[in-house]
Design an enzyme around this catalytic site. Structure first.
Site, PDB file in Angstrom:
ATOM      1  N   GLU A  57       0.834  -1.209   0.000  1.00 12.78           N
ATOM      2  CA  GLU A  57       0.000   0.000   0.000  1.00 12.78           C
ATOM      3  C   GLU A  57       0.869   1.260   0.000  1.00 12.78           C
ATOM      4  O   GLU A  57       0.619   2.222  -0.731  1.00 12.78           O
ATOM      5  CB  GLU A  57      -0.910   0.020   1.240  1.00 12.78           C
ATOM      6  CG  GLU A  57      -1.880  -1.137   1.312  1.00 12.78           C
ATOM      7  CD  GLU A  57      -1.320  -2.353   2.042  1.00 12.78           C
ATOM      8  OE1 GLU A  57      -0.119  -2.651   1.893  1.00 12.78           O
ATOM      9  OE2 GLU A  57      -2.092  -3.007   2.753  1.00 12.78           O
ATOM     10  N   CYS A  95       0.150   1.697   7.373  1.00 13.77           N
ATOM     11  CA  CYS A  95      -0.429   2.043   6.061  1.00 13.77           C
ATOM     12  C   CYS A  95      -1.758   2.770   6.216  1.00 13.77           C
ATOM     13  O   CYS A  95      -2.064   3.692   5.454  1.00 13.77           O
ATOM     14  CB  CYS A  95      -0.600   0.787   5.211  1.00 13.77           C
ATOM     15  SG  CYS A  95       0.973   0.140   4.605  1.00 13.77           S
TER      16      CYS A  95
HETATM   17  N1  THU Z   1       2.264  -6.481   4.059  1.00 13.94           N
HETATM   18  C1  THU Z   1       1.819  -5.626   3.095  1.00 13.94           C
HETATM   19  O1  THU Z   1       2.524  -5.352   2.116  1.00 13.94           O
HETATM   20  N2  THU Z   1       0.597  -5.082   3.244  1.00 13.94           N
HETATM   21  C2  THU Z   1      -0.288  -5.422   4.227  1.00 13.94           C
HETATM   22  O2  THU Z   1      -1.407  -4.923   4.236  1.00 13.94           O
HETATM   23  C3  THU Z   1       0.095  -6.398   5.251  1.00 13.94           C
HETATM   24  C4  THU Z   1       1.525  -6.798   5.252  1.00 13.94           C
HETATM   25  C5  THU Z   1       3.563  -7.131   3.863  1.00 13.94           C
HETATM   26  C6  THU Z   1       4.677  -6.670   4.746  1.00 13.94           C
HETATM   27  C7  THU Z   1       5.592  -7.888   4.724  1.00 13.94           C
HETATM   28  O3  THU Z   1       6.423  -7.818   3.572  1.00 13.94           O
HETATM   29  C8  THU Z   1       4.652  -9.048   4.563  1.00 13.94           C
HETATM   30  O4  THU Z   1       3.435  -8.515   4.086  1.00 13.94           O
HETATM   31  C9  THU Z   1       4.404  -9.829   5.828  1.00 13.94           C
HETATM   32  O5  THU Z   1       4.022  -8.990   6.856  1.00 13.94           O
END
Ligand code: THU
Length: 138
Positions: A57, A95
């Site tokens: 995000e 986020c």
């Molecule tokens: N992550 C995201 O990119 N967006 C989310 O809404 C939740 C978590 C990613 C961060 C990390 O690279 C992986 O997911 C595990 O937490």
């Protein structure tokens, strides 16, 4: 609008291959739409030092803001372990706060998707009620 949302979800599905998540193996893809209709994609980008990891995000938001956009209408989010999209992925707290900075939380749509046919639309204000934003500093 349904067709439009399906297109945004399909774009997020197509882009999940760009997610760089060798440590968690949890791949996330996001598509952010500006108030004027431009689309910005984002994926999570992990790091060997762990903490520099950037969520999908925020990747999308930072790409858009760095190109002059500061108003957004919706974001699609999807992902899962080893790209297996079996459950809704909700944005992390950081986020949510970043999104508050550039949106009207009562109107901004967070579209949590499992497929082009299975998604739910939430308002940012539902996911981050009583948020602290730019207007609190006026
Ligand atoms: N992550 C995201 O990119 N967006 C989310 O809404 C939740 C978590 C990613 C961060 C990390 O690279 C992986 O997911 C595990 O937490």
């Amino acid at each position: 609008m349904t067709d439009h949302i399906r297109e945004l979800i399909q774009l997020a599905i197509d882009n999940i291959k760009y997610s760089y998540a060798p440590y968690s193996e949890f791949n996330v893809s996001a598509v952010l739409e500006t108030a004027t209709g431009e689309l910005y994609t984002g994926v999570n980008i992990e790091n060997a030092a762990y903490s520099p990891t950037n969520c999908a995000e925020r990747t999308a938001v930072f790409k858009a803001v760095s190109e002059g956009h500061r108003n957004f209408s919706r974001i699609v989010i999807l992902g899962g372990s080893k790209s297996n999209i079996i459950d809704f992925v909700t944005p992390c707290g950081v986020c949510r706060q970043v999104l508050v900075e550039f949106t009207n939380p009562e109107e901004f749509e967070i579209i949590l998707a499992k497929s082009v046919d299975e998604y739910k639309i939430m308002k940012l204000s539902e996911l981050l009620p009583y948020s602290f934003g730019p207007s609190d500093l006026e």
